[in-house]
Design a protein around this motif. Structure first.
Motif, PDB file in Angstrom:
ATOM      1  N   LEU A  92       0.820  -1.208   0.000  1.00  0.00           N
ATOM      2  CA  LEU A  92       0.000   0.000   0.000  1.00  0.00           C
ATOM      3  C   LEU A  92       0.863   1.271   0.000  1.00  0.00           C
ATOM      4  CD1 LEU A  92      -2.748   1.404   0.271  1.00  0.00           C
ATOM      5  CD2 LEU A  92      -2.584   1.099   2.750  1.00  0.00           C
ATOM      6  N   ILE A  93       0.527   2.146  -0.942  1.00  0.00           N
ATOM      7  CA  ILE A  93       1.187   3.451  -1.047  1.00  0.00           C
ATOM      8  C   ILE A  93       0.125   4.502  -0.744  1.00  0.00           C
ATOM      9  CG2 ILE A  93       2.309   5.043  -2.688  1.00  0.00           C
ATOM     10  CD1 ILE A  93       3.995   2.619  -2.479  1.00  0.00           C
ATOM     11  N   VAL A  94       0.443   5.462   0.119  1.00  0.00           N
ATOM     12  CA  VAL A  94      -0.544   6.518   0.413  1.00  0.00           C
ATOM     13  C   VAL A  94       0.075   7.887   0.134  1.00  0.00           C
ATOM     14  CG1 VAL A  94      -1.722   5.164   2.193  1.00  0.00           C
ATOM     15  CG2 VAL A  94       0.084   6.728   2.876  1.00  0.00           C
ATOM     16  N   TYR A  95      -0.765   8.821  -0.237  1.00  0.00           N
ATOM     17  CA  TYR A  95      -0.284  10.196  -0.440  1.00  0.00           C
ATOM     18  C   TYR A  95      -0.325  10.897   0.908  1.00  0.00           C
ATOM     19  CZ  TYR A  95       0.302  14.952  -2.026  1.00  0.00           C
ATOM     20  OH  TYR A  95       0.786  16.230  -2.196  1.00  0.00           O
ATOM     21  N   ASN A  96       0.828  11.454   1.296  1.00  0.00           N
ATOM     22  CA  ASN A  96       0.928  12.124   2.586  1.00  0.00           C
ATOM     23  C   ASN A  96       0.956  13.633   2.359  1.00  0.00           C
ATOM     24  OD1 ASN A  96       1.497  12.876   5.176  1.00  0.00           O
ATOM     25  ND2 ASN A  96       3.322  11.588   5.409  1.00  0.00           N
ATOM     26  N   THR A  97      -0.053  14.333   2.851  1.00  0.00           N
ATOM     27  CA  THR A  97      -0.093  15.794   2.659  1.00  0.00           C
ATOM     28  C   THR A  97       1.139  16.454   3.286  1.00  0.00           C
ATOM     29  OG1 THR A  97      -2.476  15.592   3.065  1.00  0.00           O
ATOM     30  CG2 THR A  97      -1.644  17.790   2.832  1.00  0.00           C
ATOM     31  N   LEU A  98       1.624  15.859   4.364  1.00  0.00           N
ATOM     32  CA  LEU A  98       2.741  16.445   5.111  1.00  0.00           C
ATOM     33  C   LEU A  98       4.024  16.498   4.279  1.00  0.00           C
ATOM     34  CD1 LEU A  98       3.237  17.427   8.047  1.00  0.00           C
ATOM     35  CD2 LEU A  98       3.978  15.106   8.591  1.00  0.00           C
ATOM     36  N   THR A  99       4.276  15.425   3.509  1.00  0.00           N
ATOM     37  CA  THR A  99       5.517  15.387   2.722  1.00  0.00           C
ATOM     38  C   THR A  99       5.249  15.711   1.252  1.00  0.00           C
ATOM     39  OG1 THR A  99       5.160  13.031   2.371  1.00  0.00           O
ATOM     40  CG2 THR A  99       6.566  13.641   4.222  1.00  0.00           C
ATOM     41  N   ARG A 100       3.942  15.828   0.919  1.00  0.00           N
ATOM     42  CA  ARG A 100       3.518  16.076  -0.466  1.00  0.00           C
ATOM     43  C   ARG A 100       4.021  14.992  -1.415  1.00  0.00           C
ATOM     44  NH1 ARG A 100       3.070  20.562   2.188  1.00  0.00           N
ATOM     45  NH2 ARG A 100       5.233  20.583   2.862  1.00  0.00           N
ATOM     46  N   LYS A 101       4.078  13.770  -0.895  1.00  0.00           N
ATOM     47  CA  LYS A 101       4.568  12.637  -1.703  1.00  0.00           C
ATOM     48  C   LYS A 101       3.720  11.407  -1.449  1.00  0.00           C
ATOM     49  CE  LYS A 101       8.852  12.106  -0.309  1.00  0.00           C
ATOM     50  NZ  LYS A 101      10.001  12.734   0.265  1.00  0.00           N
ATOM     51  N   LYS A 102       3.775  10.474  -2.408  1.00  0.00           N
ATOM     52  CA  LYS A 102       3.216   9.152  -2.137  1.00  0.00           C
ATOM     53  C   LYS A 102       4.287   8.346  -1.416  1.00  0.00           C
ATOM     54  CE  LYS A 102      -0.102   8.616  -5.892  1.00  0.00           C
ATOM     55  NZ  LYS A 102      -0.416   7.860  -7.106  1.00  0.00           N
ATOM     56  N   GLU A 103       3.898   7.670  -0.352  1.00  0.00           N
ATOM     57  CA  GLU A 103       4.872   6.913   0.449  1.00  0.00           C
ATOM     58  C   GLU A 103       4.342   5.530   0.741  1.00  0.00           C
ATOM     59  OE1 GLU A 103       5.448   9.005   4.126  1.00  0.00           O
ATOM     60  OE2 GLU A 103       5.768  10.908   3.075  1.00  0.00           O
ATOM     61  N   LYS A 104       5.252   4.591   0.946  1.00  0.00           N
ATOM     62  CA  LYS A 104       4.833   3.247   1.378  1.00  0.00           C
ATOM     63  C   LYS A 104       4.194   3.393   2.760  1.00  0.00           C
ATOM     64  CE  LYS A 104       5.288  -1.359   1.576  1.00  0.00           C
ATOM     65  NZ  LYS A 104       5.823  -2.475   2.153  1.00  0.00           N
ATOM     66  N   PHE A 105       3.083   2.715   2.972  1.00  0.00           N
ATOM     67  CA  PHE A 105       2.406   2.822   4.261  1.00  0.00           C
ATOM     68  C   PHE A 105       3.083   1.911   5.277  1.00  0.00           C
ATOM     69  CE2 PHE A 105      -1.107   1.586   7.192  1.00  0.00           C
ATOM     70  CZ  PHE A 105      -1.228   2.830   7.804  1.00  0.00           C
ATOM     71  N   GLU A 106       3.757   2.540   6.236  1.00  0.00           N
ATOM     72  CA  GLU A 106       4.411   1.742   7.281  1.00  0.00           C
ATOM     73  C   GLU A 106       3.950   2.227   8.637  1.00  0.00           C
ATOM     74  OE1 GLU A 106       8.624   0.921   6.575  1.00  0.00           O
ATOM     75  OE2 GLU A 106       8.222   1.371   4.502  1.00  0.00           O
ATOM     76  N   PRO A 107       2.970   1.532   9.219  1.00  0.00           N
ATOM     77  CA  PRO A 107       2.431   2.018  10.491  1.00  0.00           C
ATOM     78  C   PRO A 107       3.449   1.971  11.622  1.00  0.00           C
ATOM     79  CG  PRO A 107       1.391  -0.056   9.833  1.00  0.00           C
ATOM     80  CD  PRO A 107       2.322   0.332   8.725  1.00  0.00           C
ATOM     81  N   ILE A 108       3.256   2.854  12.600  1.00  0.00           N
ATOM     82  CA  ILE A 108       4.189   2.951  13.733  1.00  0.00           C
ATOM     83  C   ILE A 108       4.212   1.620  14.502  1.00  0.00           C
ATOM     84  CG2 ILE A 108       4.709   4.210  15.871  1.00  0.00           C
ATOM     85  CD1 ILE A 108       3.098   6.608  14.552  1.00  0.00           C
TER      86      ILE A 108
END
Ligand code: AMP
Ligand code: ZN
Length: 488
Positions: free
Chosen positions: A5-21
């Motif tokens: 899963l890749i999600v768009y993160n508003t914070l980094t303005r990028k799509k990132e691999k979803f890696e939960p804490i």
């Protein structure tokens, strides 16, 4: 856990691999409704979008703690709003207690979301139920030196904060531009800095929703409720924080500042924002008066509507757009979505009537499934998933027409594929055929009457029955096994 899963993160303005804490538990906080009036279709779009995200995370095997608050404290609309709180105004208007207003519109909100088939959140905390947590957080922010009290009101000290932190980290706005566009302090202002915002507000005598605090009788600012409730239920740092895009510039920007000032950490790893539902290009909003209530949409009882649409047709309409794209409302777009939804549901209805064969000639289901996962793994791309599903509709129709063949085991895979993607992930359900059991009995009677007419060579009657059924959206199909029917 294995996933792509890749999600768009508003914070980094990028799509990132979803890696939960914490790999075993995803924490997701979504800003909920302000319950002094009915939710409009725009609000529903945001909650349906997060329902899709919630459902897909569950489907992938994550355990998700989904917290969605109810904003019921009588704070003011904006930081510069000097008027009455909206709950008190509404209570006067409807001659009710403010808490009756809260109850009435909370129930209405739940009813509407149930019609849209959204899953309930894991926790639904209210702002008024968490006043002490909010006061504690304000105290911690004062203690850490990022807030000050003036005459019973506590302000967040943005001028101090910006010296150490990036205040506009979420939206990447230029601080100078922001200052230029913010009203200058007037002579009466208690605030020290133009961008300072209230954490706790002294209640005027007429303010109904009020609580005691270390700074006197007052009520919390809007932003602090989400910081306090997300901290309480998801911890200082959690995975996803979401809401509509309109919240990023102020509400979420201030939430980040509050959490940093209190906990010395940023609250969420991934910030996700849904785009707006618009009407003729302008945002649907309570204040603009262009908000349809879902009830008006279902009945068609609104001047802008030509007719009513079922909740599932509307959900399908919403899912046909990506959650980060705007979605413009129009009768034509809803008509098209309704047609598409019916086509999908009709095909699914045919699955039970398909004859199985010794071999399959319909193609490769696992390739189709891979493409569906690719779509959803690419930042929850539901429109691409729906386009893939229409390929499956074509296959099902060809199977039904005996132009393609399928084995029993492939048919059972096809059914579980539909269960996963259509029902579990997209959250659709067949409200068109809710009455199908009874319908089928009735249709068998009509089909028998038509057969009798044909036997008696009364083709005028038999044709009339078929044409009239067609006109109300029911298709008859003569086959070697008798006459079958389906809704168009
Ligand atoms: P509110 O009750 O106004 O605080 O809004 C509840 C949620 O709906 C928030 O996450 C808003 O960002 C979102 N929202 C408000 N208007 C729209 C719209 N026109 N389209 C999509 N989401 C909206
Ligand atoms: Zn919030």
């Amino acid at each position: 856990m294995e996933h792509n899963l890749i999600v768009y993160n508003t914070l980094t303005r990028k799509k990132e691999k979803f890696e939960p804490i914490h790999p075993n538990l995803v924490g997701m906080y979504v800003c909920g409704p302000t319950v002094y009036s009915d939710v409009h279709l725009g609000n529903c779009r945001t909650f349906v979008s997060f329902d899709l995200i919630f459902r897909y995370l569950i489907h992938l095997g994550f355990k998700v703690r989904y917290v969605r608050n109810i904003t019921d404290a009588g704070h003011l609309e904006g930081d510069n709003d000097e008027g009455d709180d909206k709950f008190a105004k509404k209570a006067k208007l409807e001659q009710l207690e403010p808490m009756e207003i809260v109850q009435k519109y909370t129930i209405g909100f739940h009813d509407v979301l149930r019609l849209f088939n959204t899953l309930p959140p894991s926790i639904e905390p209210t702002a008024t139920g968490h006043i002490s947590e909010q006061i504690e957080m304000v105290q911690a922010i004062i203690k850490n030196g990022y807030a000050y009290e003036v005459n019973g009101t506590v302000y967040f000290d943005v001028e101090k904060y910006v010296k150490e932190y990036n205040y506009t980290i979420l939206t990447n706005r230029n601080l100078e531009d922001l200052l230029t566009n913010t009203r200058e302090l007037g002579g009466q202002d208690e605030k020290r800095g133009r961008l300072d915002f209230a954490l706790w507000i002294k209640a005027k005598p007429e303010h109904i929703m009020r609580w005691p605090s270390p700074w006197g009788i007052g009520f919390p600012g809007w932003h602090i409720e989400c910081s306090a409730m997300s901290k309480k239920y998801l911890g200082d740092q959690f995975d996803i924080h979401g809401g509509g895009m309109d919240l990023a510039a102020t509400h979420h920007t201030n939430e980040i500042a509050q959490s940093e000032a209190c906990n010395h950490s940023t609250p969420a790893k991934y910030w996700m924002h849904t785009n707006m539902l618009t009407v003729n290009g302008s945002r649907m909003s309570k204040s603009a008066g262009n908000g349809f209530l879902p009830g008006e949409l279902f009945t068609g009882n609104h001047p802008l509507l030509q007719r009513g649409y079922s909740p599932m047709a509307v959900r399908f309409f919403m899912l046909q757009a990506h959650y980060r794209s705007t979605l413009d409302f129009s009768n034509e777009a809803l008509d098209a979505a309704e047609k598409g939804f019916k086509r999908l549901m009709t095909a699914i209805g045919l699955l039970e009537k398909i004859q199985v064969s010794e071999s399959s000639s319909f193609g490769n289901l696992s390739e189709i499934k891979d493409r569906c996962y690719q779509a959803m793994n690419d930042d929850f791309n539901s429109p691409v998933l729906i386009a893939e599903l229409f390929e499956v509709v074509r296959i099902i129709n060809s199977l039904f027409d005996n132009k393609l063949t399928i084995t029993a085991s492939d048919l059972s895979d096809l059914k579980s594929f539909i269960q996963s993607f259509v029902y579990d992930i997209l959250g659709l359900k067949d409200d068109q055929l809710a009455d199908s059991d009874n319908m089928d009995d009735l249709m068998q009677i009509i089909i028998q009457m038509r057969n009798d007419a044909k036997k008696n060579k009364d083709f005028v009657t038999s044709d009339r029955i078929r044409e009239q059924l067609n006109a109300v959206g029911i298709l008859l199909k003569d086959s070697k096994d008798g006459t079958l029917w389906n809704k168009i």
